[in-house]
Write an enzyme that holds these catalytic residues in place. Sequence first.
Site, mmCIF file in Angstrom:
data_model
loop_
_atom_site.group_PDB
_atom_site.id
_atom_site.type_symbol
_atom_site.label_atom_id
_atom_site.label_comp_id
_atom_site.label_asym_id
_atom_site.label_seq_id
_atom_site.Cartn_x
_atom_site.Cartn_y
_atom_site.Cartn_z
ATOM 1 N N CYS A 158 -2.804 16.392 -13.110
ATOM 2 C CA CYS A 158 -4.066 16.862 -12.300
ATOM 3 C C CYS A 158 -4.653 17.985 -11.449
ATOM 4 C CB CYS A 158 -2.913 17.145 -10.992
ATOM 5 S SG CYS A 158 -2.005 15.125 -11.110
ATOM 6 N N HIS A 191 -5.123 20.775 -4.936
ATOM 7 C CA HIS A 191 -5.080 19.573 -5.973
ATOM 8 C C HIS A 191 -4.240 19.043 -4.418
ATOM 9 C CE1 HIS A 191 -3.672 16.300 -7.451
ATOM 10 N NE2 HIS A 191 -2.354 15.954 -7.004
ATOM 11 N N ASN A 225 -2.666 10.727 -3.674
ATOM 12 C CA ASN A 225 -3.456 11.405 -4.439
ATOM 13 C C ASN A 225 -4.291 11.049 -5.390
ATOM 14 O OD1 ASN A 225 -2.565 13.180 -7.056
ATOM 15 N ND2 ASN A 225 -0.457 13.889 -6.638
HETATM 16 N N1 COA Z 1 9.992 5.407 2.166
HETATM 17 C C1 COA Z 1 11.280 6.263 2.783
HETATM 18 N N2 COA Z 1 12.511 6.683 2.144
HETATM 19 C C2 COA Z 1 11.634 7.570 1.102
HETATM 20 C C3 COA Z 1 10.800 6.921 0.420
HETATM 21 C C4 COA Z 1 9.394 6.453 1.541
HETATM 22 N N3 COA Z 1 8.796 5.577 0.777
HETATM 23 N N4 COA Z 1 10.605 7.186 -0.326
HETATM 24 C C5 COA Z 1 11.960 8.457 -0.894
HETATM 25 N N5 COA Z 1 12.357 7.957 0.958
HETATM 26 C C6 COA Z 1 14.059 7.986 1.009
HETATM 27 C C7 COA Z 1 14.782 8.721 -1.099
HETATM 28 O O1 COA Z 1 15.573 7.577 -1.532
HETATM 29 C C8 COA Z 1 15.216 9.283 -0.034
HETATM 30 O O2 COA Z 1 16.568 8.477 0.269
HETATM 31 P P1 COA Z 1 18.587 9.263 0.161
HETATM 32 O O3 COA Z 1 18.081 10.726 0.756
HETATM 33 O O4 COA Z 1 19.182 8.698 0.910
HETATM 34 O O5 COA Z 1 18.617 9.649 -1.205
HETATM 35 C C9 COA Z 1 14.983 10.404 0.729
HETATM 36 O O6 COA Z 1 13.876 9.121 1.369
HETATM 37 C C10 COA Z 1 14.134 11.453 0.053
HETATM 38 O O7 COA Z 1 13.639 11.656 -0.624
HETATM 39 P P2 COA Z 1 13.683 12.417 -1.413
HETATM 40 O O8 COA Z 1 12.429 12.554 -2.682
HETATM 41 O O9 COA Z 1 14.128 13.834 -1.508
HETATM 42 O O10 COA Z 1 11.768 13.467 -0.582
HETATM 43 P P3 COA Z 1 11.082 14.484 -0.801
HETATM 44 O O11 COA Z 1 10.945 15.076 0.785
HETATM 45 O O12 COA Z 1 11.323 15.307 -2.018
HETATM 46 O O13 COA Z 1 9.799 13.837 -0.890
HETATM 47 C C11 COA Z 1 7.626 13.966 -2.222
HETATM 48 C C12 COA Z 1 8.934 12.755 -1.806
HETATM 49 C C13 COA Z 1 6.939 13.075 -3.369
HETATM 50 C C14 COA Z 1 6.870 12.959 -1.248
HETATM 51 C C15 COA Z 1 7.972 14.837 -2.635
HETATM 52 O O14 COA Z 1 9.219 15.458 -3.348
HETATM 53 C C16 COA Z 1 6.506 15.628 -3.080
HETATM 54 O O15 COA Z 1 5.180 15.650 -2.490
HETATM 55 N N6 COA Z 1 6.775 16.328 -4.294
HETATM 56 C C17 COA Z 1 5.446 17.308 -4.757
HETATM 57 C C18 COA Z 1 4.166 16.449 -5.440
HETATM 58 C C19 COA Z 1 3.328 16.967 -6.015
HETATM 59 O O16 COA Z 1 3.368 18.253 -6.292
HETATM 60 N N7 COA Z 1 2.677 16.671 -7.520
HETATM 61 C C20 COA Z 1 1.828 16.366 -7.932
HETATM 62 C C21 COA Z 1 1.396 16.387 -9.395
HETATM 63 S S1 COA Z 1 1.229 14.942 -8.993
#
Ligand code: COA
Length: 310
Positions: free
Chosen positions: A109, A237, A267
């Site tokens: 990215c 980003h 993204n």
């Molecule tokens: N819809 C509903 N629930 C979802 C889901 C979706 N699309 N995706 C995950 N969940 C659930 C999970 O299963 C989890 O459930 P649980 O608590 O029962 O286990 C819960 O929601 C929380 O998931 P989690 O992965 O902890 O969510 P989060 O708040 O960390 O958000 C991202 C996930 C990917 C959005 C976030 O971590 C993120 O943006 N990370 C950084 C990305 C980044 O900067 N990348 C740069 C490089 S590409």
Amino acid sequence: MKRIGILSLGAFAPPKRLTNADLERTVDTTDEWIVRRTGIRERRIAEGMNASDLAVEAARACLAGRAERPDLVVASSSTAETSCPYQASRIAHALALESPAAFDVNAACSGLVYSLAIASSLMRSGPFRRALVTAGEKMSLFTDYTDRTSCILFGDGGAAALLTDEGWEHELTDWELGCEPWGAELVRMGDRQGNPNFWQDGKQVFKFAVQTLERVLGILRTRAGLAPGDRYFVVPHQANLRVAEAVAEQTGLPMERFVMNVQRYGNTSSASIGLALEEAAREGRFRAGDTVFLIGFGGGLSWAGATLKW
Ligand code: COA
């Protein structure tokens, strides 16, 4: 020393929209969850187009109506349809350029900002006078649309900038590049021996993204020598709206100073900063004298910042 700047920008987003409502029908998710955790409402999907086609369309928009022909092409992509021909050669061919130096950069990215730094450095130290820097990313190629944790995040798109050593409008005055090797395995994609689909440790990468955006902004801001009251913008980003919101809260910089369009494009990996920058420039969001910081972060774990004087 030659001074280098951006003469023009271009961007391309394929027309097909994939909305949160569409995803609600295919995986166990809700619009409410996606918007609350990421800010994303829809993304674009390239049908019948490869990553290099997206870069070519952006490059055409960037060069439209211009007589300048690039003598250097630096193409950022982590989703190129082939490793050879590489993307920069496909772009040079599509634009019928005459024997430019051309090569690809993959820094996930952060790739577009890496490419701007590399191209401007080659221009300063070598014979090149006009560099076409592109990003073309087809993230949908490596997205598992049965995995709700990742399929909600990504979109496809292309972006381009023409750098010149005279007549430019926005000088590229500084850059800062790096990588945190301890996190090399925290984002994976394109595995040729196993699962090629995107995977990340979202929580760890989120922490890295917030810390890195704040840290690189601090470095560039200090070196830019801004006076109190000088206006500046950050084009990060576009991974997640919450990353920018966390940095806004920690730094006290209002959200209006963060250029965000992740809500409409998702993204798009290295194309995302270019898509956001081109849109903000076209809408007249910056005025002469503003400072614009481009800050990428992502797989690698890579990071890259660049400073533009508007
Ligand atoms: N819809 C509903 N629930 C979802 C889901 C979706 N699309 N995706 C995950 N969940 C659930 C999970 O299963 C989890 O459930 P649980 O608590 O029962 O286990 C819960 O929601 C929380 O998931 P989690 O992965 O902890 O969510 P989060 O708040 O960390 O958000 C991202 C996930 C990917 C959005 C976030 O971590 C993120 O943006 N990370 C950084 C990305 C980044 O900067 N990348 C740069 C490089 S590409």
